[in-house]
Design an enzyme around this catalytic site. Sequence first.
Site, mmCIF file in Angstrom:
data_model
loop_
_atom_site.group_PDB
_atom_site.id
_atom_site.type_symbol
_atom_site.label_atom_id
_atom_site.label_comp_id
_atom_site.label_asym_id
_atom_site.label_seq_id
_atom_site.Cartn_x
_atom_site.Cartn_y
_atom_site.Cartn_z
ATOM 1 C CB SER A 77 48.482 28.532 -2.922
ATOM 2 O OG SER A 77 48.551 29.944 -2.785
ATOM 3 C CG LEU A 114 60.776 34.331 -12.855
ATOM 4 C CD1 LEU A 114 60.007 34.627 -14.144
ATOM 5 C CD2 LEU A 114 61.995 33.462 -13.136
ATOM 6 N N GLY A 152 49.420 31.792 -11.661
ATOM 7 C CA GLY A 152 47.982 31.635 -11.452
ATOM 8 C C GLY A 152 47.187 32.702 -12.190
ATOM 9 C CD1 TRP A 153 42.585 32.652 -13.399
ATOM 10 C CD2 TRP A 153 43.115 31.551 -11.537
ATOM 11 N NE1 TRP A 153 42.114 31.374 -13.539
ATOM 12 C CE2 TRP A 153 42.422 30.667 -12.405
ATOM 13 C CE3 TRP A 153 43.538 31.069 -10.291
ATOM 14 C CZ2 TRP A 153 42.151 29.340 -12.067
ATOM 15 C CZ3 TRP A 153 43.269 29.746 -9.963
ATOM 16 C CH2 TRP A 153 42.578 28.900 -10.842
ATOM 17 N N GLY A 154 47.039 35.764 -11.375
ATOM 18 C CA GLY A 154 47.648 37.066 -11.180
ATOM 19 C C GLY A 154 47.524 37.651 -9.794
ATOM 20 C CB THR A 194 50.737 30.530 -15.927
ATOM 21 O OG1 THR A 194 49.803 29.486 -15.647
ATOM 22 C CG2 THR A 194 50.187 31.373 -17.063
ATOM 23 C CB SER A 214 46.730 27.714 -16.837
ATOM 24 O OG SER A 214 45.374 28.102 -16.995
ATOM 25 C CD GLU A 222 39.969 29.784 -19.915
ATOM 26 O OE1 GLU A 222 39.652 30.853 -19.360
ATOM 27 O OE2 GLU A 222 39.447 29.380 -20.972
ATOM 28 C CB CYS A 271 42.906 17.985 -0.399
ATOM 29 S SG CYS A 271 43.367 17.296 -2.010
#
Length: 388
Positions: free
Chosen positions: A143, A177, A182-184, A202, A204, A206, A359
């Site tokens: 992000s 919360l 995401g990946w933490g 999440t 996801s 993965e 983007c």
Amino acid sequence: MPGRELEFDYNGATSDISTPKVLQELLARADVRINGPHPWDIQVRDARVFRAVLLKGSLGFGESYVDGHWECSDLAGLMTRLLNARLDEAPRGLARVFHGFHELRNRVCNLQSVRRAFHVGERHYDIGNDLYAAMLDAHWCYSCGYWSQADHLDAAQEAKLDLICRKLQLEPGMKVLEVGCGWGSLAHFMASRYEVEVHGITVSREQAEMAAERCAGLKVAIELVDYREVRGRYDRIVSVGMFEHVGHKNYRTYFSSLSDCLAPDGLFLLHTIGTEHSASGLDPWIDRYIFPNGELPSMPRLTAALPDGMVIEDLHNFGPDYERTLLAWWQNFQLAWPKLSSRYDERFARMWRYYLLSCAAFFRSRRGQLWQMVLAPVNRAEAYRSVR
């Protein structure tokens, strides 16, 4: 070399290709030419690009790039010019019909229902941790970074993480919360730096596995679950880069579900991309190939969905920082491509280049914003002081 784009063959464009007049007129509004001399000009290698654009508009334009039918040495510059001229809002011929059906589909259908909630995780976030490890910063933040005093990606992302924690006024022992963990990256940062207990969710698989592994030993629980299924009471709620997957039909459900989980003296921080249009869905190319079923909020739609008794304590826009973040990701991707190319093909490289640089243009043109909004129950006793 850092900052140098992946090598693509710009030779071979056919100089005698006849460009449809309607496209020439549209591109002229953005000072863009076919096979012109400027770095932002489109170099056509295959005339099929014209048919694709006339039939499918922006979807055909992006697909033709991935197919190698056209090139551009300054892709971000080209897309910025097209966006500034708002050519994406002026499809012609059958492309207008195609875009109309795309908009109608997004208006009529709830593309972000519970049944569809895991689609974006499977289609985007689960494509390969090796890709994201190479592209992202040391914290694995996917992000916008906060570049106010940063001069490189790692510093910008750490500044963003700490800014969020300070805005949330975290104190040891609080229960937090995180919606879309995401990946933490944020969960790990909050638990290790601010000694709070985090419940991250999440869609996801993965991401859930990696986040749980990275946060092992900390007071962090990661769960693969949709936000509509969360129960409990939390001192703080935070959601970073996830609201873009909620969809306007679900905004009220999103806020009411999460406000029910917020303590009476709690704070809720929302970090999301935004835009000035109350449109339905994303650009058709981004929707099909990058973020299926996504939708960017407008401020009127976002605020209209807030439940009674919830007030906006702070609103912070640092949209220009997203262009710099995206360009940093693209630079990392280029540097890692020699290793990544053993698993991902050239079409994927072209798709990822088009995604990241278009983007970046979206934010450079100021069509895209980045909002951090702090919300609180109206009867919260403690006065809130803004943090920058």
